[in-house]
Design an enzyme around this catalytic site. Sequence first.
Site, short mmCIF file in Angstrom:
data_model
loop_
_atom_site.label_atom_id
_atom_site.label_comp_id
_atom_site.label_asym_id
_atom_site.label_seq_id
_atom_site.Cartn_x
_atom_site.Cartn_y
_atom_site.Cartn_z
N SER A 30 0.95 -1.25 -0.07
CA SER A 30 0.06 -0.04 0.05
C SER A 30 0.96 1.15 -0.18
O SER A 30 1.90 1.13 -0.64
CB SER A 30 -0.95 -0.10 1.43
OG SER A 30 -1.65 1.02 1.23
N LYS A 50 -4.45 3.04 -3.14
CA LYS A 50 -3.65 2.44 -2.11
C LYS A 50 -4.69 2.09 -0.88
O LYS A 50 -4.36 1.09 0.14
CB LYS A 50 -2.50 3.42 -1.93
CG LYS A 50 -1.51 3.72 -2.71
CD LYS A 50 -0.66 2.42 -2.99
CE LYS A 50 -1.02 1.55 -4.15
NZ LYS A 50 -0.10 0.39 -4.19
N TYR A 52 -4.77 7.87 -7.22
CA TYR A 52 -3.54 6.91 -6.76
C TYR A 52 -3.84 6.75 -4.95
O TYR A 52 -3.76 5.48 -4.59
CB TYR A 52 -2.41 7.50 -6.57
CG TYR A 52 -1.22 6.78 -5.85
CD1 TYR A 52 -0.61 5.63 -6.56
CD2 TYR A 52 -0.73 7.46 -4.78
CE1 TYR A 52 0.29 4.89 -5.81
CE2 TYR A 52 0.47 6.61 -4.32
CZ TYR A 52 0.88 5.45 -4.65
OH TYR A 52 1.72 4.78 -4.14
#
Length: 306
Positions: free
Chosen positions: A163, A197, A193
């Site tokens: 992550s 994550k 993005y």
Amino acid sequence: MLRVLVPPTPTFFAKDMPDLTGRVVIVTGGNTGIGKETVKALLEHNAKVYLAARSRAKAEAAIADLKTATGKEAIFLELDLSSLASVRRAAEEFLSKEHELHVLFNNAGVMWCPLDQFTTEGYDMQWGTNVVGHFFLTELLVLALAAGAKTSPDGHARVVTTSSSGAYFASGLQWETFKAHPNRHKMGPKALYFQSKLGNAIVAREGARRYGDKSILCYAVDPGSIKTELQRHASAFEKFAMRYLLYPAPYGALTQLWAGVMPETLQLNGEFLVPYARLGRCRAEMYDPRLGEQLWTHLKEQVKDH
């Protein structure tokens, strides 16, 4: 938060890893950056490592470099996470050679991609690559992981998903932005993005719950602020600033190696691990069981015909 972005000096190093003779490992994105450093450490400790990457040429160059450095040779596994057909081919190729998998490092990722980039199946490139592709790969390899758990010295197989501290900056999951939608443009590449994550973290937590009866442990890992090819879409100013703010790639491998092979992390199934080799805490969404089940069900639906 400051101790994540500017972490304390590491107390765990790759040299502290146990001998991994007999362990079979896959590292996605193993040809560069954190992935390559992860492969290097695994080879140095005698694991059998499949280096999964899109480009055969780049992977073979990395394998040659690693052999020079370690005296051991990784095995290339062709994998393009932005194509579910490629993910299936990679899993089938691996399973044609191996019946057991002891550790899967879902390490590969893309960051800040231009908004006109989509995966083969039409997902936002970051969501499709970072989340959907790795989810599908893990599901296809569950039986091999379960078999690996039975022969692992500690009785468990492990799935370590990379992550990011970017997960802290996500504003939940904007489901409509997983594919083409006007709100993707409102969010922009950076927020997309961060969302991917956070998605990685939620999937890891839910995977820990669902795979526990198979002795498969799952972790989400923030590797730290590391200088890698991930920053290729950054602006010139951002790249200049990052030269002074980011840490070398070997540091980025530490936390995921700790998760993947060390005995103390057996007790941290489903957790969010932070640099360097410490237990952390992600956003509240990661720990919401209803959201975890909702996302898992959604992803199962997305990959069911592939």
